[in-house]
Scaffold this motif. Sequence first.
Motif, PDB file in Angstrom:
ATOM      1  N   MET A 116      91.753  41.556 -18.893  1.00 46.72           N
ATOM      2  CA  MET A 116      90.874  42.425 -19.628  1.00 46.72           C
ATOM      3  C   MET A 116      91.472  43.829 -19.660  1.00 46.72           C
ATOM      4  O   MET A 116      91.908  44.359 -18.655  1.00 46.72           O
ATOM      5  CB  MET A 116      89.497  42.449 -18.968  1.00 46.72           C
ATOM      6  N   LEU A 117      91.474  44.420 -20.826  1.00 44.03           N
ATOM      7  CA  LEU A 117      91.989  45.767 -21.010  1.00 44.03           C
ATOM      8  C   LEU A 117      90.858  46.763 -20.803  1.00 44.03           C
ATOM      9  O   LEU A 117      89.801  46.664 -21.411  1.00 44.03           O
ATOM     10  CB  LEU A 117      92.570  45.915 -22.422  1.00 44.03           C
ATOM     11  N   ASN A 118      91.078  47.730 -19.933  1.00 42.28           N
ATOM     12  CA  ASN A 118      90.086  48.767 -19.684  1.00 42.28           C
ATOM     13  C   ASN A 118      90.698  50.102 -20.106  1.00 42.28           C
ATOM     14  O   ASN A 118      91.528  50.651 -19.399  1.00 42.28           O
ATOM     15  CB  ASN A 118      89.698  48.785 -18.201  1.00 42.28           C
ATOM     16  N   GLU A 119      90.279  50.578 -21.245  1.00 42.90           N
ATOM     17  CA  GLU A 119      90.813  51.828 -21.793  1.00 42.90           C
ATOM     18  C   GLU A 119      89.829  52.962 -21.530  1.00 42.90           C
ATOM     19  O   GLU A 119      88.658  52.871 -21.875  1.00 42.90           O
ATOM     20  CB  GLU A 119      91.023  51.676 -23.303  1.00 42.90           C
ATOM     21  N   ASN A 120      90.290  54.028 -20.918  1.00 49.11           N
ATOM     22  CA  ASN A 120      89.460  55.208 -20.687  1.00 49.11           C
ATOM     23  C   ASN A 120      89.897  56.298 -21.651  1.00 49.11           C
ATOM     24  O   ASN A 120      91.045  56.708 -21.654  1.00 49.11           O
ATOM     25  CB  ASN A 120      89.603  55.706 -19.243  1.00 49.11           C
ATOM     26  N   PHE A 121      88.969  56.755 -22.456  1.00 42.60           N
ATOM     27  CA  PHE A 121      89.211  57.783 -23.463  1.00 42.60           C
ATOM     28  C   PHE A 121      88.662  59.094 -22.913  1.00 42.60           C
ATOM     29  O   PHE A 121      87.483  59.193 -22.592  1.00 42.60           O
ATOM     30  CB  PHE A 121      88.470  57.374 -24.744  1.00 42.60           C
ATOM     31  N   LYS A 122      89.510  60.107 -22.796  1.00 44.00           N
ATOM     32  CA  LYS A 122      89.106  61.367 -22.182  1.00 44.00           C
ATOM     33  C   LYS A 122      89.495  62.528 -23.091  1.00 44.00           C
ATOM     34  O   LYS A 122      90.592  62.555 -23.645  1.00 44.00           O
ATOM     35  CB  LYS A 122      89.788  61.504 -20.824  1.00 44.00           C
ATOM     36  N   VAL A 123      88.571  63.485 -23.249  1.00 41.96           N
ATOM     37  CA  VAL A 123      88.828  64.683 -24.038  1.00 41.96           C
ATOM     38  C   VAL A 123      88.658  65.888 -23.117  1.00 41.96           C
ATOM     39  O   VAL A 123      87.616  66.046 -22.492  1.00 41.96           O
ATOM     40  CB  VAL A 123      87.864  64.799 -25.238  1.00 41.96           C
ATOM     41  N   THR A 124      89.691  66.719 -23.016  1.00 37.79           N
ATOM     42  CA  THR A 124      89.639  67.908 -22.172  1.00 37.79           C
ATOM     43  C   THR A 124      90.123  69.112 -22.970  1.00 37.79           C
ATOM     44  O   THR A 124      90.744  68.966 -24.021  1.00 37.79           O
ATOM     45  CB  THR A 124      90.524  67.760 -20.921  1.00 37.79           C
ATOM     46  N   GLY A 125      89.839  70.282 -22.455  1.00 34.94           N
ATOM     47  CA  GLY A 125      90.266  71.487 -23.144  1.00 34.94           C
ATOM     48  C   GLY A 125      90.740  72.559 -22.191  1.00 34.94           C
ATOM     49  O   GLY A 125      90.350  72.591 -21.021  1.00 34.94           O
ATOM     50  N   GLN A 126      91.588  73.418 -22.705  1.00 35.92           N
ATOM     51  CA  GLN A 126      92.121  74.554 -21.959  1.00 35.92           C
ATOM     52  C   GLN A 126      92.078  75.762 -22.880  1.00 35.92           C
ATOM     53  O   GLN A 126      92.465  75.679 -24.043  1.00 35.92           O
ATOM     54  CB  GLN A 126      93.551  74.274 -21.502  1.00 35.92           C
ATOM     55  N   VAL A 127      91.614  76.892 -22.359  1.00 37.67           N
ATOM     56  CA  VAL A 127      91.470  78.108 -23.154  1.00 37.67           C
ATOM     57  C   VAL A 127      92.366  79.197 -22.577  1.00 37.67           C
ATOM     58  O   VAL A 127      92.327  79.464 -21.380  1.00 37.67           O
ATOM     59  CB  VAL A 127      90.002  78.592 -23.162  1.00 37.67           C
ATOM     60  N   THR A 128      93.169  79.797 -23.448  1.00 38.82           N
ATOM     61  CA  THR A 128      94.007  80.930 -23.056  1.00 38.82           C
ATOM     62  C   THR A 128      93.554  82.143 -23.854  1.00 38.82           C
ATOM     63  O   THR A 128      93.469  82.083 -25.088  1.00 38.82           O
ATOM     64  CB  THR A 128      95.496  80.643 -23.329  1.00 38.82           C
ATOM     65  N   ILE A 129      93.255  83.231 -23.145  1.00 41.96           N
ATOM     66  CA  ILE A 129      92.808  84.460 -23.790  1.00 41.96           C
ATOM     67  C   ILE A 129      93.880  85.526 -23.580  1.00 41.96           C
ATOM     68  O   ILE A 129      94.287  85.784 -22.446  1.00 41.96           O
ATOM     69  CB  ILE A 129      91.464  84.935 -23.212  1.00 41.96           C
ATOM     70  N   GLN A 130      94.319  86.091 -24.694  1.00 39.95           N
ATOM     71  CA  GLN A 130      95.304  87.181 -24.644  1.00 39.95           C
ATOM     72  C   GLN A 130      94.656  88.450 -25.174  1.00 39.95           C
ATOM     73  O   GLN A 130      93.970  88.419 -26.207  1.00 39.95           O
ATOM     74  CB  GLN A 130      96.525  86.867 -25.502  1.00 39.95           C
ATOM     75  N   LYS A 131      94.885  89.551 -24.476  1.00 45.24           N
ATOM     76  CA  LYS A 131      94.449  90.866 -24.952  1.00 45.24           C
ATOM     77  C   LYS A 131      95.700  91.694 -25.149  1.00 45.24           C
ATOM     78  O   LYS A 131      96.497  91.871 -24.224  1.00 45.24           O
ATOM     79  CB  LYS A 131      93.506  91.521 -23.937  1.00 45.24           C
ATOM     80  N   ASN A 132      95.914  92.119 -26.387  1.00 43.71           N
ATOM     81  CA  ASN A 132      97.104  92.904 -26.752  1.00 43.71           C
ATOM     82  C   ASN A 132      98.389  92.181 -26.350  1.00 43.71           C
ATOM     83  O   ASN A 132      99.345  92.794 -25.870  1.00 43.71           O
ATOM     84  CB  ASN A 132      97.029  94.303 -26.140  1.00 43.71           C
ATOM     85  N   GLU A 171      98.958  90.038 -23.925  1.00 41.47           N
ATOM     86  CA  GLU A 171      99.102  89.673 -22.516  1.00 41.47           C
ATOM     87  C   GLU A 171      98.008  88.681 -22.123  1.00 41.47           C
ATOM     88  O   GLU A 171      96.822  88.890 -22.408  1.00 41.47           O
ATOM     89  CB  GLU A 171      98.981  90.927 -21.641  1.00 41.47           C
ATOM     90  N   VAL A 172      98.392  87.574 -21.465  1.00 44.61           N
ATOM     91  CA  VAL A 172      97.411  86.574 -21.031  1.00 44.61           C
ATOM     92  C   VAL A 172      96.531  87.191 -19.942  1.00 44.61           C
ATOM     93  O   VAL A 172      97.025  87.668 -18.919  1.00 44.61           O
ATOM     94  CB  VAL A 172      98.101  85.293 -20.504  1.00 44.61           C
ATOM     95  N   VAL A 173      95.209  87.187 -20.199  1.00 46.81           N
ATOM     96  CA  VAL A 173      94.265  87.743 -19.223  1.00 46.81           C
ATOM     97  C   VAL A 173      93.355  86.667 -18.623  1.00 46.81           C
ATOM     98  O   VAL A 173      92.754  86.890 -17.580  1.00 46.81           O
ATOM     99  CB  VAL A 173      93.419  88.887 -19.828  1.00 46.81           C
ATOM    100  N   ARG A 174      93.257  85.503 -19.273  1.00 47.32           N
ATOM    101  CA  ARG A 174      92.482  84.379 -18.743  1.00 47.32           C
ATOM    102  C   ARG A 174      93.136  83.083 -19.204  1.00 47.32           C
ATOM    103  O   ARG A 174      93.566  82.968 -20.354  1.00 47.32           O
ATOM    104  CB  ARG A 174      91.030  84.371 -19.231  1.00 47.32           C
TER     105      ARG A 174
END
Length: 142
Positions: free
Chosen positions: A1-17, A19-22
């Motif tokens: 039996m095939l067990n497929e796990n589908f996962k959605v994730t995210g990453q946020v990068t914030i730059q000010k002027n 330069e990465v600040v978060r």
Amino acid sequence: MLNENFKVTGQVTIQKNGEVVRDIANTIVTAGKNNIASLITDAGSKMTHMAVGTGTTSVAAGDTTLVTETDRNALSVSGGAPSSNTIVYTAVWSAGDGTGALTEAGLFSAASSGTMMARTVFSAVNKGASDVLTITWTVTIS
């Protein structure tokens, strides 16, 4: 039996002027997951806008809006830029736009209201009137 796990994730990068600040993880909310499923059958809505705000309430799977949205801008590439199993969404707040102590952001399918795919909360990024803020949101399907 095939067990497929589908996962959605995210990453946020914030730059000010420039330069990465978060660099933070985010939550793909329930409405966003439902929209992704609908997109498979061409019934969903692609993401077209990103919003910022001043809310500090923790993210919950059932969120459908930002807590205190202050500004919303169109994505640099409507629908995002797909590459293999990722989609990169970018929005820019130019000088004079979206100023304040920003603490939350979300990814949306419309210029107002619409479906929110993802939300994140972070320590304040103080955007002054002369600052340029760029938010890059990378959604990965694995």
